[in-house]
Design a protein around this motif. Structure first.
Motif, PDB file in Angstrom:
ATOM      1  N   UNK A 360       0.842  -1.201   0.000  1.00  0.00           N
ATOM      2  CA  UNK A 360       0.000   0.000   0.000  1.00  0.00           C
ATOM      3  C   UNK A 360       0.879   1.253   0.000  1.00  0.00           C
ATOM      4  N   UNK A 361       1.931   1.234   0.812  1.00  0.00           N
ATOM      5  CA  UNK A 361       2.850   2.386   0.857  1.00  0.00           C
ATOM      6  C   UNK A 361       3.472   2.622  -0.522  1.00  0.00           C
ATOM      7  N   UNK A 362       3.884   1.530  -1.174  1.00  0.00           N
ATOM      8  CA  UNK A 362       4.507   1.666  -2.502  1.00  0.00           C
ATOM      9  C   UNK A 362       3.515   2.249  -3.504  1.00  0.00           C
ATOM     10  N   UNK A 363       2.305   1.667  -3.530  1.00  0.00           N
ATOM     11  CA  UNK A 363       1.317   2.123  -4.523  1.00  0.00           C
ATOM     12  C   UNK A 363       0.955   3.602  -4.282  1.00  0.00           C
ATOM     13  N   UNK A 385       6.388   9.820   2.590  1.00  0.00           N
ATOM     14  CA  UNK A 385       6.570   8.365   2.552  1.00  0.00           C
ATOM     15  C   UNK A 385       8.034   8.002   2.307  1.00  0.00           C
ATOM     16  N   UNK A 386       8.704   8.789   1.478  1.00  0.00           N
ATOM     17  CA  UNK A 386      10.139   8.545   1.249  1.00  0.00           C
ATOM     18  C   UNK A 386      10.920   8.759   2.537  1.00  0.00           C
ATOM     19  N   UNK A 387      10.512   9.797   3.297  1.00  0.00           N
ATOM     20  CA  UNK A 387      11.241  10.126   4.524  1.00  0.00           C
ATOM     21  C   UNK A 387      11.097   9.018   5.565  1.00  0.00           C
ATOM     22  N   UNK A 388       9.864   8.540   5.769  1.00  0.00           N
ATOM     23  CA  UNK A 388       9.687   7.532   6.825  1.00  0.00           C
ATOM     24  C   UNK A 388      10.281   6.179   6.453  1.00  0.00           C
ATOM     25  N   UNK A 389      10.518   5.962   5.168  1.00  0.00           N
ATOM     26  CA  UNK A 389      11.112   4.671   4.782  1.00  0.00           C
ATOM     27  C   UNK A 389      12.612   4.784   4.525  1.00  0.00           C
ATOM     28  N   UNK A 390      13.154   6.007   4.698  1.00  0.00           N
ATOM     29  CA  UNK A 390      14.600   6.146   4.481  1.00  0.00           C
ATOM     30  C   UNK A 390      15.342   5.852   5.775  1.00  0.00           C
ATOM     31  N   UNK A 391      16.478   5.229   5.645  1.00  0.00           N
ATOM     32  CA  UNK A 391      17.293   4.864   6.810  1.00  0.00           C
ATOM     33  C   UNK A 391      18.723   5.304   6.552  1.00  0.00           C
ATOM     34  N   UNK A 392      19.301   5.988   7.536  1.00  0.00           N
ATOM     35  CA  UNK A 392      20.703   6.430   7.379  1.00  0.00           C
ATOM     36  C   UNK A 392      21.642   5.266   7.639  1.00  0.00           C
TER      37      UNK A 392
ATOM     38  N   UNK B 121      14.084  -1.251   0.043  1.00  0.00           N
ATOM     39  CA  UNK B 121      13.393  -1.642  -1.185  1.00  0.00           C
ATOM     40  C   UNK B 121      12.163  -0.763  -1.421  1.00  0.00           C
ATOM     41  N   UNK B 122      11.409  -0.541  -0.355  1.00  0.00           N
ATOM     42  CA  UNK B 122      10.204   0.294  -0.472  1.00  0.00           C
ATOM     43  C   UNK B 122      10.619   1.704  -0.885  1.00  0.00           C
ATOM     44  N   UNK B 123      11.638   2.225  -0.209  1.00  0.00           N
ATOM     45  CA  UNK B 123      12.102   3.578  -0.501  1.00  0.00           C
ATOM     46  C   UNK B 123      12.551   3.713  -1.961  1.00  0.00           C
ATOM     47  N   UNK B 124      13.264   2.704  -2.430  1.00  0.00           N
ATOM     48  CA  UNK B 124      13.757   2.750  -3.805  1.00  0.00           C
ATOM     49  C   UNK B 124      12.667   2.593  -4.848  1.00  0.00           C
ATOM     50  N   UNK B 125      11.542   2.023  -4.430  1.00  0.00           N
ATOM     51  CA  UNK B 125      10.453   1.790  -5.396  1.00  0.00           C
ATOM     52  C   UNK B 125       9.510   2.982  -5.493  1.00  0.00           C
TER      53      UNK B 125
END
Lengths: 392, 214
Positions: A360-363, A385-392, B121-125
């Motif tokens: 769902x997050x991806x779509x 959404x990019x921010x919450x799924x990004x990891x340093x 993977x999610x971030x890259x997609x």
């Protein structure tokens, strides 16, 4: 659900710790070649680091070099390193936490020191929480709660469906075949140690396979590449034989250590294959370049082969040379599939819910990012959404 | 005859002994295999003592500057528990060490696996389908996104692969197989280069020691 309440104080604790930060000083000096110097505690470290940033005058004559100097008392200055005379940043490390350090940059031309930059000071502090991973903490907490919920459902007796996985359905057939042929079953748990999650998953499956070999009375061989894996395998197989009431059939010496060396191990296992001629071979765990060597040799002795790994580069070899291959997560689902234990099935259902969440997050992310090229609010959603799924 | 030539001959004979496995199991292969396994096992014992046990444990327990750090006795005791597996009556103590290793391994892996296998993977997609500009980029991005979503559907275990879910799962596994095929070809190329390297050693290093120059 009450068992999950521990998560709330955990999040509050994380928030409090997240709020901490080290001191920052920033000054400008138009009289020096170095226009500004900023010092701040290095973020998200275990302490002992200060980030320094400086800018130089664009229109002034370039000095030969610049020397970064450090002082604890503001009087005795010690050189830290030589810098190129351009804008830049550097992290000074191995400092004592809680102590204030002052910095300045001195330009040098023709062996003469120029006017130093202004001073910048900061205190290195240990961070308990990595702010770059807060998004991961939140998502992981939510997913954990969902998994706990489904485990609870499973324990209460709710029927949890799990689809057929061909490779795992064949486990019993493979052990049965070995029994009929009077040949051993060979179980290869990969080449990594017990700190590897695939090896842990492999050990759980080994327990189930050992139960089958104990029931059918087939010899089970488990050559290992790590001494700790051998110890764990011995314990697990012993436990399985006890559970099915065949402790007399357990043979500790059939679970042995070969060598830590990757290709030494492959050579040793190849030797076992061609001499013992196992009727069934399980290759489940982490494999690298030895995967095809093992799978090809197993095929050459006519064994039924069931392989599984989450190493993307090795899966093609197993698909090419083995009868059944567990791809990626199927390896981790195997223990639930084979045992049908409500706890494990509930965990699997929870993981499926996590996958649905990510889909769902991806779509939503892709749709909003695409719409965001023409409509700013959608771009903000995609950015979030990019921010919450990004990891340093 | 010097040491270099002896080394080349040993390397060549052991290589040929190992290649002889392609015909069938034989005494030459057995010799090379046992030599390889035995030497590597011995090497790893010394390697572990010199590079793990002494620097990571002993040097912390008894620092060079003197004194003793009793906290480092804990891993020592846990290590001793593992060694006690050879004593049947005390072998159960090793379960404490094993539990610690497995629990720590699983806990530490959790964040790393979640980071690399899920979030990254999610971030890259999450990309704009029009990213790149041309129609080819649009189609590529669409395949990427659809491939990831359908791939995830394939790994759904709590739903039967029928109907729409079955269709999506089939698309997912098809794309996975295409990727595996490409990976297979790429890796086979790398293996062929290893074979070429060993063949070159035999042709251009070993044969000249017998006066045969190609």
């Amino acid at each position: 659900m009450r068992k999950m309440l521990f998560v709330l104080p955990l999040l509050v604790f994380a928030g409090v710790l997240f709020a901490q930060s080290g001191g920052v000083t920033s000054e400008e000096n138009s009289g020096s070649f170095v226009q500004s110097l900023t010092a701040e505690d290095a973020r998200n470290d275990a302490g002992g680091g200060i980030d320094l940033t400086w800018t130089v005058a664009a229109d002034a004559a370039l000095p030969d070099s610049m020397v970064l100097e450090r002082s604890c008392d503001g009087e005795d200055w010690a050189p830290v390193c030589t810098l190129a005379p351009i804008d830049g940043r550097k992290t000074d490390g191995e400092l004592e936490n809680g102590l204030e350090y002052s910095y300045r940059i001195v330009p040098w031309s023709g062996g003469t020191a120029g006017e130093p930059s202004v001073l910048a000071a900061a205190v290195p502090i240990k961070q308990w929480i990595n702010s770059g991973r807060v998004g991961m903490l939140i998502i992981l907490t939510i997913i954990s709660l969902v998994i706990f919920y489904y485990i609870e459902q499973g324990k209460r007796g709710k029927d949890l469906y799990i689809r057929r996985i061909a490779g795992l359905t064949a486990v019993e057939d493979a052990v049965g075949r070995a029994t009929e042929m009077g040949r051993p079953v060979l179980y290869i748990p990969g080449i990594m140690d017990m700190d590897d999650i695939q090896t842990i998953a492999s050990m759980v499956i080994l327990g189930r396979v050992a139960m089958k070999t104990a029931e059918y009375g087939s010899p089970l061989l488990v050559p290992t590449c790590r001494s700790v894996v051998m110890s764990v395998a011995q314990e697990i197989v012993k436990e399985s034989y006890l559970q099915v009431g065949r402790p007399d059939a357990y043979q500790r010496e059939s679970i042995n250590y070969i060598t830590d060396d990757q290709f030494g191990y492959a050579a040793g296992v190849d030797g076992i294959m061609v001499r013992q001629k196992p009727a069934a071979i399980f290759m489940l765990g982490t494999f690298y370049a030895e995967s095809l060597i093992l799978a090809e040799t197993g095929r050459s002795v006519g064994a039924i082969q069931i392989a599984g790994t989450a190493m993307p580069s090795q899966i093609p070899f197993f698909i090419a040379a083995c009868d059944y291959t567990l791809i990626g997560e199927e390896l981790f689902a195997a223990s639930a599939y084979l045992s049908k234990e409500p706890k494990l099935l509930g965990s699997l259902r929870g993981q499926d819910a996590a996958k649905l969440f990510f889909m769902v997050v991806i779509v939503i992310g892709v749709l909003t990012a695409t719409l965001g090229e023409a409509w700013a609010p959608a771009a903000k959603v995609a950015e979030f959404l990019k921010t919450i799924t990004s990891v340093e | 005859m010097n040491w270099t030539v002896i080394g080349i001959w040993l390397g060549a004979l052991l290589s040929l002994s190992l290649y002889s496995f392609l015909y069938k199991d034989n005494p030459f292969y057995k010799f090379a295999e046992h030599l390889f396994v035995g030497m590597s096992a011995g090497y790893w014992v010394i390697y572990t003592i010199m590079n793990v046990l002494i620097p990571n444990w002993w040097n912390n327990l008894v620092p060079a500057e003197g004194g003793m750090q009793p906290i480092w006795l804990i891993p020592g005791v846990l290590g001793l528990f593992m060694v006690l597996r050879v004593v049947p009556k005390l072998s159960g103590l090793s379960r404490f060490s094993l539990a610690l290793i497995v629990g720590t391994g699983a806990g530490l892996s959790m964040t790393a696996m979640f980071q690399t296998n899920a979030l990254a993977q999610v971030n890259g997609t999450i990309i704009a389908l029009g990213q790149g500009g041309g129609w080819f980029d649009w189609v590529s991005n669409l395949i990427l996104v659809a491939g990831v979503v359908c791939g995830l559907v394939y790994f759904f275990f709590s739903k039967a692969h029928t109907g729409v879910i079955g269709g999506a799962a089939n698309v997912g596994i098809t794309l996975l197989m295409v990727a595996f095929g490409a990976s297979f070809g790429y890796t086979v190329m790398a293996r062929i280069s290893l074979l070429i390297g060993q063949t070159q050693f035999l042709l251009f290093d070993w044969l000249p020691t017998m006066g045969i120059h190609l």
